[in-house]
Design a protein around this motif. Structure first.
Motif, PDB file in Angstrom:
ATOM      1  N   LEU A   1      63.143   9.771  17.836  1.00 37.35           N
ATOM      2  CA  LEU A   1      62.828  10.461  16.887  1.00 37.35           C
ATOM      3  C   LEU A   1      61.708  11.180  16.614  1.00 37.35           C
ATOM      4  O   LEU A   1      61.447  11.415  15.562  1.00 37.35           O
ATOM      5  CB  LEU A   1      63.521   8.994  15.717  1.00 37.35           C
ATOM      6  CG  LEU A   1      64.951   8.960  14.986  1.00 37.35           C
ATOM      7  CD1 LEU A   1      64.632   8.360  15.266  1.00 37.35           C
ATOM      8  CD2 LEU A   1      64.425   7.061  13.358  1.00 37.35           C
ATOM      9  N   SER A   2      61.445  11.105  17.477  1.00 34.01           N
ATOM     10  CA  SER A   2      60.067  11.767  17.588  1.00 34.01           C
ATOM     11  C   SER A   2      60.517  12.783  18.809  1.00 34.01           C
ATOM     12  O   SER A   2      60.705  12.973  19.889  1.00 34.01           O
ATOM     13  CB  SER A   2      58.767  11.247  18.250  1.00 34.01           C
ATOM     14  OG  SER A   2      58.458   9.630  17.141  1.00 34.01           O
ATOM     15  N   ASP A   3      59.153  13.888  18.216  1.00 32.22           N
ATOM     16  CA  ASP A   3      59.357  15.373  19.968  1.00 32.22           C
ATOM     17  C   ASP A   3      58.174  15.820  19.718  1.00 32.22           C
ATOM     18  O   ASP A   3      57.419  15.461  18.305  1.00 32.22           O
ATOM     19  CB  ASP A   3      60.727  16.295  19.617  1.00 32.22           C
ATOM     20  CG  ASP A   3      60.681  16.818  20.850  1.00 32.22           C
ATOM     21  OD1 ASP A   3      60.081  16.933  20.913  1.00 32.22           O
ATOM     22  OD2 ASP A   3      61.705  17.526  20.633  1.00 32.22           O
ATOM     23  N   SER A   4      58.355  16.930  20.251  1.00 27.71           N
ATOM     24  CA  SER A   4      56.435  17.743  20.219  1.00 27.71           C
ATOM     25  C   SER A   4      56.525  18.932  20.602  1.00 27.71           C
ATOM     26  O   SER A   4      57.895  19.007  22.017  1.00 27.71           O
ATOM     27  CB  SER A   4      55.215  16.477  20.991  1.00 27.71           C
ATOM     28  OG  SER A   4      55.321  16.278  22.793  1.00 27.71           O
ATOM     29  N   ARG A   5      55.784  19.742  20.881  1.00 22.62           N
ATOM     30  CA  ARG A   5      55.829  20.995  21.476  1.00 22.62           C
ATOM     31  C   ARG A   5      54.173  21.302  21.588  1.00 22.62           C
ATOM     32  O   ARG A   5      53.159  20.844  20.676  1.00 22.62           O
ATOM     33  CB  ARG A   5      56.587  21.881  20.371  1.00 22.62           C
ATOM     34  CG  ARG A   5      57.883  22.088  20.352  1.00 22.62           C
ATOM     35  CD  ARG A   5      59.115  21.936  21.164  1.00 22.62           C
ATOM     36  NE  ARG A   5      59.911  22.842  20.940  1.00 22.62           N
ATOM     37  CZ  ARG A   5      60.403  21.042  20.894  1.00 22.62           C
ATOM     38  NH1 ARG A   5      60.345  20.077  21.154  1.00 22.62           N
ATOM     39  NH2 ARG A   5      62.301  21.244  20.100  1.00 22.62           N
ATOM     40  N   THR A   6      53.553  21.549  22.713  1.00 15.81           N
ATOM     41  CA  THR A   6      52.174  22.341  23.515  1.00 15.81           C
ATOM     42  C   THR A   6      52.183  23.583  23.185  1.00 15.81           C
ATOM     43  O   THR A   6      53.540  23.632  24.232  1.00 15.81           O
ATOM     44  CB  THR A   6      52.276  21.492  24.928  1.00 15.81           C
ATOM     45  OG1 THR A   6      52.108  20.542  24.210  1.00 15.81           O
ATOM     46  CG2 THR A   6      50.483  22.291  24.735  1.00 15.81           C
ATOM     47  N   TRP A   7      51.783  24.430  22.753  1.00 12.46           N
ATOM     48  CA  TRP A   7      51.704  25.768  23.626  1.00 12.46           C
ATOM     49  C   TRP A   7      49.801  26.260  23.808  1.00 12.46           C
ATOM     50  O   TRP A   7      49.090  25.588  23.947  1.00 12.46           O
ATOM     51  CB  TRP A   7      51.541  26.396  22.138  1.00 12.46           C
ATOM     52  CG  TRP A   7      52.586  26.947  21.302  1.00 12.46           C
ATOM     53  CD1 TRP A   7      53.498  27.304  20.932  1.00 12.46           C
ATOM     54  CD2 TRP A   7      52.968  26.217  20.404  1.00 12.46           C
ATOM     55  NE1 TRP A   7      54.155  27.485  20.602  1.00 12.46           N
ATOM     56  CE2 TRP A   7      54.372  26.419  20.511  1.00 12.46           C
ATOM     57  CE3 TRP A   7      52.332  24.549  20.027  1.00 12.46           C
ATOM     58  CZ2 TRP A   7      55.162  25.302  18.791  1.00 12.46           C
ATOM     59  CZ3 TRP A   7      53.640  23.751  18.890  1.00 12.46           C
ATOM     60  CH2 TRP A   7      54.248  24.080  18.163  1.00 12.46           C
TER      61      TRP A   7
ATOM     62  N   LYS B   1      45.040  23.965  24.422  1.00 10.55           N
ATOM     63  CA  LYS B   1      45.898  23.147  24.166  1.00 10.55           C
ATOM     64  C   LYS B   1      46.526  22.946  22.917  1.00 10.55           C
ATOM     65  O   LYS B   1      45.037  22.638  22.532  1.00 10.55           O
ATOM     66  CB  LYS B   1      46.491  22.657  24.924  1.00 10.55           C
ATOM     67  CG  LYS B   1      46.950  23.285  25.968  1.00 10.55           C
ATOM     68  CD  LYS B   1      47.456  21.526  27.366  1.00 10.55           C
ATOM     69  CE  LYS B   1      47.735  21.702  28.548  1.00 10.55           C
ATOM     70  NZ  LYS B   1      47.867  20.283  29.318  1.00 10.55           N
ATOM     71  N   VAL B   2      47.232  23.793  22.023  1.00  7.29           N
ATOM     72  CA  VAL B   2      47.874  23.531  20.431  1.00  7.29           C
ATOM     73  C   VAL B   2      49.820  22.302  20.455  1.00  7.29           C
ATOM     74  O   VAL B   2      50.315  22.717  21.448  1.00  7.29           O
ATOM     75  CB  VAL B   2      47.460  24.126  19.598  1.00  7.29           C
ATOM     76  CG1 VAL B   2      48.285  24.182  18.545  1.00  7.29           C
ATOM     77  CG2 VAL B   2      46.569  24.879  19.173  1.00  7.29           C
ATOM     78  N   THR B   3      48.781  21.497  20.565  1.00  9.62           N
ATOM     79  CA  THR B   3      50.200  20.382  20.029  1.00  9.62           C
ATOM     80  C   THR B   3      50.682  19.974  18.452  1.00  9.62           C
ATOM     81  O   THR B   3      49.775  19.737  18.180  1.00  9.62           O
ATOM     82  CB  THR B   3      50.231  18.784  21.219  1.00  9.62           C
ATOM     83  OG1 THR B   3      49.907  19.874  22.272  1.00  9.62           O
ATOM     84  CG2 THR B   3      51.559  18.343  20.937  1.00  9.62           C
ATOM     85  N   ALA B   4      52.101  20.221  18.527  1.00 10.47           N
ATOM     86  CA  ALA B   4      52.452  19.714  17.239  1.00 10.47           C
ATOM     87  C   ALA B   4      53.392  18.493  17.342  1.00 10.47           C
ATOM     88  O   ALA B   4      54.535  18.347  18.695  1.00 10.47           O
ATOM     89  CB  ALA B   4      53.337  20.732  16.523  1.00 10.47           C
ATOM     90  N   LYS B   5      53.184  17.082  16.998  1.00 14.45           N
ATOM     91  CA  LYS B   5      54.402  15.911  17.192  1.00 14.45           C
ATOM     92  C   LYS B   5      55.198  15.480  15.599  1.00 14.45           C
ATOM     93  O   LYS B   5      54.409  15.536  14.378  1.00 14.45           O
ATOM     94  CB  LYS B   5      53.145  15.401  17.527  1.00 14.45           C
ATOM     95  CG  LYS B   5      54.691  13.712  18.018  1.00 14.45           C
ATOM     96  CD  LYS B   5      53.439  12.938  18.724  1.00 14.45           C
ATOM     97  CE  LYS B   5      53.932  11.566  18.809  1.00 14.45           C
ATOM     98  NZ  LYS B   5      53.006  10.924  18.737  1.00 14.45           N
TER      99      LYS B   5
END
Length: 431
Positions: A421-427, A400-404
């Motif tokens: 004001l925060s969010d993330s995505r995971t691939w 899993k790769v996550t960007a926050k």
């Protein structure tokens, strides 16, 4: 606006030949009124009144059909600014009225100009990356707007814009059902601005709940230098959920419950601080609209019994800045529709180790990358990476790769609002 109307913006005209209960329902719809806010002139304090949701019959009966060529161009959607997917951005829709088929390029230029003016105001100026801006062409049979230059002028326009609404010269009304039908053609509509083809000062702010998803309509004349301020003020209501800060002497003293809006209170500055309520974190600080943040008497239409954060912000007088608490509310409003992290790289399907992952974040936001929960500090701040360069091993297993992303602005102090004001995505990564 605080004095708001919640209504469907469905058709407000009776069906020809209808009778019985349906006819009565259509007639009631045609007579429905909405609360609007209007402005008597640049720099003036707004007022409120009730207006019809539909264009009056004396104006509507002037309408004629479009030619086949005009009808083909009617409803075309264009992009002014496209910063990302509609799911991740706040989508502003401009719809023109009083522009003929040969004037649609003029409308596009007017929309670009108005957005440039609106987005020059803080906090819009610092958050332009969060917006998509669309145009929807509404082809009119005639150029101009009813009531311009004089009350007796009637124009056949797509949205039925007209000055002298409710017998008030500067009040620029529209048929809200027609506005909704055009707004629905845009990819998404979080905020709707109707530009009426006129140099005459005027506009209005409708607060209503649309089936399309927007919470209000702002109208403004296209070619008056100060009409953008009307739209900015109205977004203080629709996006920032801010109360009006002006007041009328005849309203007397407010005796109701504590207002819901973040910029209106029954408490003094000392009480706000002691009870840690509303804008207490900003008290004593210099505000961009002038002076210091405190508790100034008058607001939400009442001269007594209600306090506002500063003496004279844009929520009181056009042409002013948002106060510090107002800016905080607006930024939070932006993030209720937009995300601190957006990406065109789909998360629904697995990506390969060699595949590129691209993300977008607002200016000044922090960006952190993780592989299987472990931070990859060497990649922080990068908006384009591959799983391989992040260190994902080629062992055949799924990783899993996550960007926050987090907006680190100091313009938002409330911890509850900072969560927006925060969010993330995971691939998922394979191969």
């Amino acid at each position: 606006m605080t004095a708001s109307a919640t209504a469907s913006t469905g058709s407000a005209t009776a069906s020809p030949g209808a009778s019985g209960p349906a006819a009565h329902a259509d007639a009631a719809s045609a007579q429905r009124t909405l609360d609007v806010e209007y402005f008597t002139g640049p720099g003036g304090h707004p007022r409120h009144t009730e207006v019809p949701a539909a264009t009056p019959e004396r104006l509507a009966r002037a309408a004629g059909p479009l030619s086949a060529k005009e009808a083909a161009a009617d409803g075309e959607v264009g992009s002014v600014v496209e910063n990302g997917t509609t799911a991740d951005k706040l989508d502003v829709v401009f719809i023109g009225d009083g522009y003929t088929s040969g004037q649609q390029e003029d409308f596009h230029a007017d929309a670009r100009s108005k957005w440039e003016q609106m987005s020059a105001v803080q906090p819009y100026a610092s958050y332009q990356d969060l917006f998509n801006v669309w145009t929807v062409d509404a082809v009119s049979n005639q150029s101009g707007v009813s009531g311009d230059p004089s009350k007796d002028v009637v124009k056949d326009t797509a949205l039925g814009s007209y000055f002298w609404c409710d017998d008030i010269e500067r009040l620029l009304c529209v048929d809200t059902a027609k506005v909704e039908s055009y707004a629905a053609k845009a990819p998404q509509a979080d905020l709707v601005v109707v530009l009426s083809n006129s140099t005459k000062y005027g506009g209005a702010g409708y607060t209503l709940t649309s089936q399309v998803g927007y919470d209000g309509i702002a109208t403004a004349s296209s070619d008056h230098a100060d009409s953008d301020q009307i739209a900015v003020h109205e977004t203080g209501h629709s996006l920032g959920k801010l109360a009006d800060e002006y007041f009328y002497p005849e309203y007397g003293t407010y005796t109701g419950a504590e207002p819901e809006e973040s910029n209106a209170t029954k408490l003094s500055a000392a009480e706000l601080t002691a009870q840690q309520q509303k804008w207490y974190r900003w008290i004593g600080q210099t505000s961009p609209d002038g002076g210091t943040v405190g508790a100034y008497e008058g607001g939400r239409y009442y001269p007594k019994g209600i306090n506002r954060p500063t003496d004279n912000s844009i929520m009181r007088t056009l042409g002013r800045e948002f106060s510090l608490p107002g800016r905080e509310a607006m930024i939070a409003g932006f993030y209720r529709h937009a995300s601190a992290l957006s990406s065109r790289t789909a998360t629904a399907t697995a990506v390969k180790r060699s595949a590129g992952i691209e993300v977008d974040v607002p200016k000044g936001a922090s960006l952190t990358w993780y592989v299987d929960g472990a931070e990859v500090t060497t990649a922080n701040g990068k908006t384009s990476v591959t799983p391989a360069e992040l260190g994902v091993p080629g062992d055949g297993a799924t990783h899993k790769v996550t960007a926050k992303a987090t907006d680190t602005t100091d313009a938002v102090k409330d911890p509850a609002l900072r969560k927006l004001l925060s969010d993330s995505r995971t691939w998922k990564v394979t191969g």
